[in-house]
Design a protein around this motif. Sequence first.
Motif, PDB file in Angstrom:
ATOM      1  N   ILE A  28      11.372 -13.773   8.984  1.00 34.79           N
ATOM      2  CA  ILE A  28      11.589 -15.211   8.790  1.00 34.79           C
ATOM      3  C   ILE A  28      12.501 -15.761   9.878  1.00 34.79           C
ATOM      4  N   GLU A  29      13.538 -15.009  10.223  1.00 39.21           N
ATOM      5  CA  GLU A  29      14.423 -15.438  11.310  1.00 39.21           C
ATOM      6  C   GLU A  29      13.654 -15.578  12.620  1.00 39.21           C
ATOM      7  N   GLN A  30      12.667 -14.727  12.823  1.00 40.73           N
ATOM      8  CA  GLN A  30      11.875 -14.747  14.052  1.00 40.73           C
ATOM      9  C   GLN A  30      10.710 -15.729  13.985  1.00 40.73           C
ATOM     10  N   ARG A  31      10.559 -16.405  12.861  1.00 43.20           N
ATOM     11  CA  ARG A  31       9.452 -17.343  12.644  1.00 43.20           C
ATOM     12  C   ARG A  31       8.103 -16.652  12.805  1.00 43.20           C
ATOM     13  N   ASP A  32       8.046 -15.400  12.414  1.00 43.37           N
ATOM     14  CA  ASP A  32       6.826 -14.606  12.563  1.00 43.37           C
ATOM     15  C   ASP A  32       6.030 -14.689  11.262  1.00 43.37           C
ATOM     16  N   GLU A  33       5.122 -15.655  11.197  1.00 46.34           N
ATOM     17  CA  GLU A  33       4.368 -15.904   9.970  1.00 46.34           C
ATOM     18  C   GLU A  33       3.483 -14.726   9.585  1.00 46.34           C
ATOM     19  N   ASP A  34       2.751 -14.191  10.560  1.00 44.54           N
ATOM     20  CA  ASP A  34       1.811 -13.110  10.256  1.00 44.54           C
ATOM     21  C   ASP A  34       2.544 -11.865   9.764  1.00 44.54           C
ATOM     22  N   ARG A  35       3.683 -11.548  10.378  1.00 43.12           N
ATOM     23  CA  ARG A  35       4.437 -10.381   9.925  1.00 43.12           C
ATOM     24  C   ARG A  35       4.982 -10.615   8.519  1.00 43.12           C
ATOM     25  N   THR A  36       5.428 -11.831   8.239  1.00 44.73           N
ATOM     26  CA  THR A  36       5.937 -12.138   6.899  1.00 44.73           C
ATOM     27  C   THR A  36       4.855 -11.938   5.849  1.00 44.73           C
ATOM     28  N   VAL A  37       3.641 -12.398   6.158  1.00 41.26           N
ATOM     29  CA  VAL A  37       2.526 -12.215   5.217  1.00 41.26           C
ATOM     30  C   VAL A  37       2.197 -10.734   5.068  1.00 41.26           C
ATOM     31  N   SER A  38       2.218  -9.993   6.166  1.00 45.44           N
ATOM     32  CA  SER A  38       1.941  -8.557   6.114  1.00 45.44           C
ATOM     33  C   SER A  38       2.954  -7.826   5.229  1.00 45.44           C
ATOM     34  N   ILE A  39       4.231  -8.184   5.375  1.00 43.41           N
ATOM     35  CA  ILE A  39       5.275  -7.584   4.534  1.00 43.41           C
ATOM     36  C   ILE A  39       5.057  -7.979   3.075  1.00 43.41           C
ATOM     37  N   THR A  40       4.691  -9.233   2.858  1.00 45.77           N
ATOM     38  CA  THR A  40       4.433  -9.715   1.502  1.00 45.77           C
ATOM     39  C   THR A  40       3.358  -8.875   0.827  1.00 45.77           C
ATOM     40  N   GLN A  41       2.284  -8.606   1.550  1.00 46.50           N
ATOM     41  CA  GLN A  41       1.187  -7.838   0.966  1.00 46.50           C
ATOM     42  C   GLN A  41       1.602  -6.395   0.687  1.00 46.50           C
ATOM     43  N   ALA A  42       2.380  -5.802   1.601  1.00 43.44           N
ATOM     44  CA  ALA A  42       2.880  -4.441   1.371  1.00 43.44           C
ATOM     45  C   ALA A  42       3.827  -4.411   0.176  1.00 43.44           C
ATOM     46  N   HIS A  43       4.656  -5.442   0.069  1.00 46.55           N
ATOM     47  CA  HIS A  43       5.618  -5.551  -1.030  1.00 46.55           C
ATOM     48  C   HIS A  43       4.878  -5.689  -2.355  1.00 46.55           C
ATOM     49  N   TRP A  44       3.836  -6.503  -2.372  1.00 45.81           N
ATOM     50  CA  TRP A  44       3.040  -6.683  -3.575  1.00 45.81           C
ATOM     51  C   TRP A  44       2.321  -5.395  -3.949  1.00 45.81           C
ATOM     52  N   ASP A  45       1.716  -4.720  -2.970  1.00 45.91           N
ATOM     53  CA  ASP A  45       1.006  -3.471  -3.254  1.00 45.91           C
ATOM     54  C   ASP A  45       1.933  -2.439  -3.878  1.00 45.91           C
ATOM     55  N   LEU A  46       3.166  -2.390  -3.389  1.00 42.22           N
ATOM     56  CA  LEU A  46       4.147  -1.448  -3.926  1.00 42.22           C
ATOM     57  C   LEU A  46       4.462  -1.770  -5.385  1.00 42.22           C
ATOM     58  N   SER A  47       4.695  -3.051  -5.652  1.00 38.73           N
ATOM     59  CA  SER A  47       5.002  -3.475  -7.023  1.00 38.73           C
ATOM     60  C   SER A  47       3.809  -3.277  -7.941  1.00 38.73           C
ATOM     61  N   ARG A  48       2.647  -3.683  -7.450  1.00 36.74           N
ATOM     62  CA  ARG A  48       1.447  -3.617  -8.284  1.00 36.74           C
ATOM     63  C   ARG A  48       1.116  -2.183  -8.663  1.00 36.74           C
ATOM     64  N   SER A  49       1.177  -1.266  -7.718  1.00 32.77           N
ATOM     65  CA  SER A  49       0.817   0.116  -8.009  1.00 32.77           C
ATOM     66  C   SER A  49       1.694   0.694  -9.105  1.00 32.77           C
ATOM     67  N   HIS A  50       2.947   0.256  -9.130  1.00 31.01           N
ATOM     68  CA  HIS A  50       3.862   0.753 -10.162  1.00 31.01           C
ATOM     69  C   HIS A  50       3.614   0.053 -11.493  1.00 31.01           C
ATOM     70  N   MET A  51       3.469  -1.265 -11.461  1.00 31.33           N
ATOM     71  CA  MET A  51       3.285  -2.013 -12.702  1.00 31.33           C
ATOM     72  C   MET A  51       2.017  -1.605 -13.424  1.00 31.33           C
ATOM     73  N   GLU A  52       0.950  -1.330 -12.674  1.00 28.61           N
ATOM     74  CA  GLU A  52      -0.318  -1.004 -13.314  1.00 28.61           C
ATOM     75  C   GLU A  52      -0.278   0.329 -14.052  1.00 28.61           C
ATOM     76  N   LEU A  53       0.673   1.189 -13.691  1.00 28.51           N
ATOM     77  CA  LEU A  53       0.823   2.442 -14.431  1.00 28.51           C
ATOM     78  C   LEU A  53       1.234   2.181 -15.876  1.00 28.51           C
ATOM     79  N   TYR A  54       1.882   1.048 -16.115  1.00 28.59           N
ATOM     80  CA  TYR A  54       2.411   0.735 -17.438  1.00 28.59           C
ATOM     81  C   TYR A  54       1.628  -0.367 -18.143  1.00 28.59           C
ATOM     82  N   ILE A  55       0.910  -1.201 -17.361  1.00 32.94           N
ATOM     83  CA  ILE A  55       0.220  -2.338 -17.960  1.00 32.94           C
ATOM     84  C   ILE A  55      -1.246  -2.037 -18.229  1.00 32.94           C
ATOM     85  N   HIS A  56      -1.927  -1.393 -17.269  1.00 30.57           N
ATOM     86  CA  HIS A  56      -3.346  -1.096 -17.369  1.00 30.57           C
ATOM     87  C   HIS A  56      -4.151  -2.326 -17.790  1.00 30.57           C
TER      88      HIS A  56
END
Length: 224
Positions: A186-214
């Motif tokens: 965000i400091e670098q105004r790098d939109e594409d990298r921010t979105v890429s991190i967002t998707q990795a962050h979501w994948d990490l959360s989702r993979s864990h949550m789905e173990l408990y939510i199904h």
Amino acid sequence: MNNKEVQYNLIKRRILTLELEPGSDLDEATICKESGLSRTPVREILQKLAGEGYIRLVGNRGASVASMNHKTLRDFFRTAPMIYSVIGRLAAQNATPEQIVVLKKIQGSFKEAVKAEDAEAMVTYNNQFHAQMGEMANNQYLLPSLNRLLIDHARIAQTFYRPTDAQSAQNLKSSCDHHDQFIEAIEQRDEDRTVSITQAHWDLSRSHMELYIHPGPLEADCDI
């Protein structure tokens, strides 16, 4: 902070940490007794919480904590990656230096919570971190949707902040590292990298949550 604000924040915390279970009733008289507030400020608190999506107010039935039924969970898993990605892109576009300072401060508190293994504090500061990114995005239509998502994200992800093995501990560390990467992008105004991190962050959360939510098979997520 006055007593009304204290009680408002207390109820929010109890909902986010599942101390108040989804769908459970909130008794106005009990809140008045426990808080020392009269009915008018308590009703104002409940109305504010309802407007933000923490609780439901239904006619003469009173207040209840927002539910987490099957449809809620399916909608959450379908919608979250789209909203988070757009928020990340807009945050990289629009964040002010002052907002970035606030984000860094929140991240500092989140790191301290991780170090202390304080799950409740981790939930609180993680919510604040992503809510601050929402403020940075500066979009009046997206912010309410983000804030509503964050309520259920915090409730679904409780186990994420209480690692029980080496892999879940590593996932928590990776999540914390993602926050640092968000700040840098965000400091670098790098939109594409921010979105890429967002998707990795979501994948990490989702993979864990789905173990408990199904929640069952979900439709493919949309990329932004």
